[in-house]
Design a protein around this motif. Structure first.
Motif, short mmCIF file in Angstrom:
data_model
loop_
_atom_site.label_atom_id
_atom_site.label_comp_id
_atom_site.label_asym_id
_atom_site.label_seq_id
_atom_site.Cartn_x
_atom_site.Cartn_y
_atom_site.Cartn_z
N MET A 202 -85.78 9.74 154.16
CA MET A 202 -85.80 8.51 153.59
C MET A 202 -86.19 7.58 154.99
SD MET A 202 -82.96 8.04 150.87
CE MET A 202 -83.67 6.41 150.12
N SER A 203 -86.91 6.18 154.60
CA SER A 203 -86.96 5.36 155.77
C SER A 203 -85.60 4.41 156.39
CB SER A 203 -88.05 4.27 155.36
OG SER A 203 -87.42 3.69 154.30
N LYS A 204 -85.82 3.98 157.25
CA LYS A 204 -84.45 3.18 157.68
C LYS A 204 -84.23 2.12 156.52
CE LYS A 204 -84.40 1.82 162.07
NZ LYS A 204 -84.56 1.15 163.39
N ALA A 205 -85.06 1.46 156.33
CA ALA A 205 -84.86 0.41 155.02
C ALA A 205 -84.33 1.06 153.83
CB ALA A 205 -86.07 -0.52 154.94
N GLY A 206 -85.14 2.32 153.31
CA GLY A 206 -84.80 2.89 152.35
C GLY A 206 -83.25 3.69 152.26
N VAL A 207 -82.94 3.80 153.40
CA VAL A 207 -81.48 4.34 153.68
C VAL A 207 -80.52 3.03 153.57
CG1 VAL A 207 -79.86 5.24 155.27
CG2 VAL A 207 -81.91 6.61 155.17
N PHE A 208 -80.81 1.91 154.33
CA PHE A 208 -79.91 0.86 154.05
C PHE A 208 -79.88 0.59 152.57
CE2 PHE A 208 -79.10 -3.52 154.13
CZ PHE A 208 -77.99 -3.81 155.14
N ASP A 209 -80.98 0.48 152.06
CA ASP A 209 -80.80 -0.08 150.47
C ASP A 209 -79.98 0.91 149.75
OD1 ASP A 209 -82.37 -2.40 150.90
OD2 ASP A 209 -84.24 -1.60 150.11
N GLN A 210 -80.17 2.26 149.78
CA GLN A 210 -79.33 3.06 149.12
C GLN A 210 -78.01 3.18 149.32
OE1 GLN A 210 -81.07 5.08 146.77
NE2 GLN A 210 -79.06 5.97 146.30
N LEU A 211 -77.60 2.66 150.67
CA LEU A 211 -76.40 2.81 150.92
C LEU A 211 -75.84 1.46 150.19
CD1 LEU A 211 -76.39 3.48 154.80
CD2 LEU A 211 -75.24 5.17 152.89
N THR A 212 -76.46 0.32 150.02
CA THR A 212 -75.81 -0.83 149.77
C THR A 212 -75.94 -0.99 148.28
OG1 THR A 212 -77.76 -2.02 150.35
CG2 THR A 212 -75.99 -2.07 152.03
N SER A 213 -76.81 -0.32 147.69
CA SER A 213 -76.79 -0.44 146.18
C SER A 213 -75.74 -0.12 145.23
CB SER A 213 -78.01 0.66 145.71
OG SER A 213 -78.28 0.76 144.41
N GLU A 214 -75.82 -0.77 144.23
CA GLU A 214 -74.71 -0.71 143.17
C GLU A 214 -74.84 0.68 142.39
OE1 GLU A 214 -75.03 -2.97 139.48
OE2 GLU A 214 -76.40 -4.14 140.57
N TYR A 215 -76.10 1.31 142.51
CA TYR A 215 -76.36 2.46 141.73
C TYR A 215 -76.38 3.69 143.04
CZ TYR A 215 -77.93 -0.81 138.53
OH TYR A 215 -78.04 -1.58 137.40
N GLY A 216 -76.23 3.10 144.25
CA GLY A 216 -76.01 4.38 145.44
C GLY A 216 -74.69 4.22 145.95
N GLY A 217 -74.62 4.03 147.30
CA GLY A 217 -73.29 4.09 147.79
C GLY A 217 -72.46 3.05 147.83
N GLN A 218 -72.87 1.96 147.34
CA GLN A 218 -72.15 0.92 147.16
C GLN A 218 -71.18 0.34 148.38
OE1 GLN A 218 -69.68 1.28 143.65
NE2 GLN A 218 -71.48 1.43 142.32
N PHE A 219 -71.80 0.63 149.56
CA PHE A 219 -71.21 0.26 150.98
C PHE A 219 -71.60 -1.36 151.21
CE2 PHE A 219 -71.59 4.73 151.39
CZ PHE A 219 -70.35 5.27 151.79
N PRO A 220 -70.49 -2.01 151.94
CA PRO A 220 -70.63 -3.17 152.42
C PRO A 220 -71.86 -3.14 153.35
CG PRO A 220 -68.61 -2.17 153.28
CD PRO A 220 -69.20 -1.45 152.23
N GLU A 221 -72.30 -4.34 153.65
CA GLU A 221 -73.50 -4.46 154.42
C GLU A 221 -73.41 -4.06 155.94
OE1 GLU A 221 -76.22 -7.86 154.48
OE2 GLU A 221 -76.57 -7.51 152.02
N ASP A 222 -72.11 -4.27 156.49
CA ASP A 222 -71.70 -3.98 157.76
C ASP A 222 -71.57 -2.64 157.94
OD1 ASP A 222 -69.26 -4.26 156.22
OD2 ASP A 222 -68.07 -4.85 157.93
N ALA A 223 -71.01 -1.88 157.00
CA ALA A 223 -71.05 -0.59 156.99
C ALA A 223 -72.16 0.34 156.95
CB ALA A 223 -70.00 -0.03 155.91
N ALA A 224 -73.18 -0.24 156.06
CA ALA A 224 -74.45 0.38 156.03
C ALA A 224 -75.31 -0.15 157.41
CB ALA A 224 -75.34 -0.37 154.66
N GLN A 225 -75.18 -1.21 158.11
CA GLN A 225 -75.66 -1.46 159.36
C GLN A 225 -75.25 -0.46 160.30
OE1 GLN A 225 -78.52 -3.83 159.54
NE2 GLN A 225 -78.66 -2.26 161.45
#
Length: 183
Positions: free
Chosen positions: A103-126
Motif C-alpha cells: 500500500m501507499s503511505k496515504a493508503g496505509v494512513f487511511d487504513q489505520l484510521t478507518s472505522e473499518y480498519g485499524g481504528q487508530f487515532p490519527e497521532d498513532a497512525a502518523q
C-alpha cells in the motif's frame, strides 16, 4: 535468670574488621587530585627547579588537552522514547500493510484510521507512517504489476489507478516510477 553474651578476643577483632570495611565503603571512592605520571628523582638546583616548574605548568594544559583528544568520550545511546502499546500496534499494522499489500503511505494512513480498519487515532497512525520501514516506490511498482497481470490494464490506466483517491493513493512520482519500471 539473665544470660551474659561473651564476645571474646576474636569477636572484638571481628568487630574492628567490620568497622574498617564499613569505613572503607563509606569513605572510599573519593577522587584523588594527584596526577599520574613519571616523577624525576634527579637533584635540581634552584634555577632548574624554577625552570622545570614553569615548563611543567606550561605543558600541563597541553597534556590535559591532549588527553582529552585521545580519550574518546563514551557516548550513551539516547534512550528510545517510551511509545504506547497503541502506537506500537499501529506501527506493526503499517508494516504489514506495506510488506504484504504494498500500500501507499496515504493508503496505509487511511487504513489505520478507518472505522473499518485499524481504528487508530490519527497521532498513532502518523507515528506509524513516520516510523514504518517502507519503500513506497517499490510498493507502487508491486501494485502496478498486480494491475497489469490480473486486470490487463494499460500503462496509463495503471498510472491513474495508482494515483486515484479511490485506488492506490500513491504520489504522482511513485506512480511514474512504477509505470516506467513495468515490463
Amino acid at each position: 535468670m539473665k544470660k551474659v553474651f561473651k564476645i571474646g578476643c576474636l569477636g572484638i577483632i571481628g568487630l574492628f574488621v567490620l568497622m574498617a570495611i564499613l569505613v572503607a565503603l563509606v569513605g572510599g571512592g573519593e577522587d584523588s587530585t594527584e596526577t599520574e605520571g613519571p616523577t624525576e628523582t634527579a637533584p635540581a638546583t634552584e634555577e632548574t627547579a624554577t625552570e622545570e616548574t614553569s615548563s611543567e605548568e606550561a605543558e600541563e594544559p597541553a597534556e590535559t588537552e591532549e588527553a582529552a583528544e585521545t580519550e574518546e568520550p563514551v557516548e550513551e545511546e539516547p534512550a528510545e522514547p517510551e511509545v504506547s502499546t497503541e502506537f506500537e500496534s499501529a506501527l506493526n499494522q503499517a508494516q504489514t500493510y506495506s510488506d504484504t499489500m504494498h500500500m501507499s503511505k496515504a493508503g496505509v494512513f487511511d487504513q489505520l484510521t478507518s472505522e473499518y480498519g485499524g481504528q487508530f487515532p490519527e497521532d498513532a497512525a502518523q507515528y506509524a507512517i513516520d516510523n514504518v520501514d517502507a519503500n513506497w516506490n517499490a510498493n507502487a511498482l508491486e501494485s502496478a504489476k498486480t494491475y497489469q497481470e490480473s486486470m490487463s490494464m494499460s500503462k496509463e490506466a495503471i498510472r491513474n489507478q495508482l494515483t486515484s483517491d479511490y485506488g492506490g493513493q500513491f504520489t504522482q512520482e511513485e506512480a511514474d516510477y512504477a509505470v516506467e519500471n513495468l515490463k
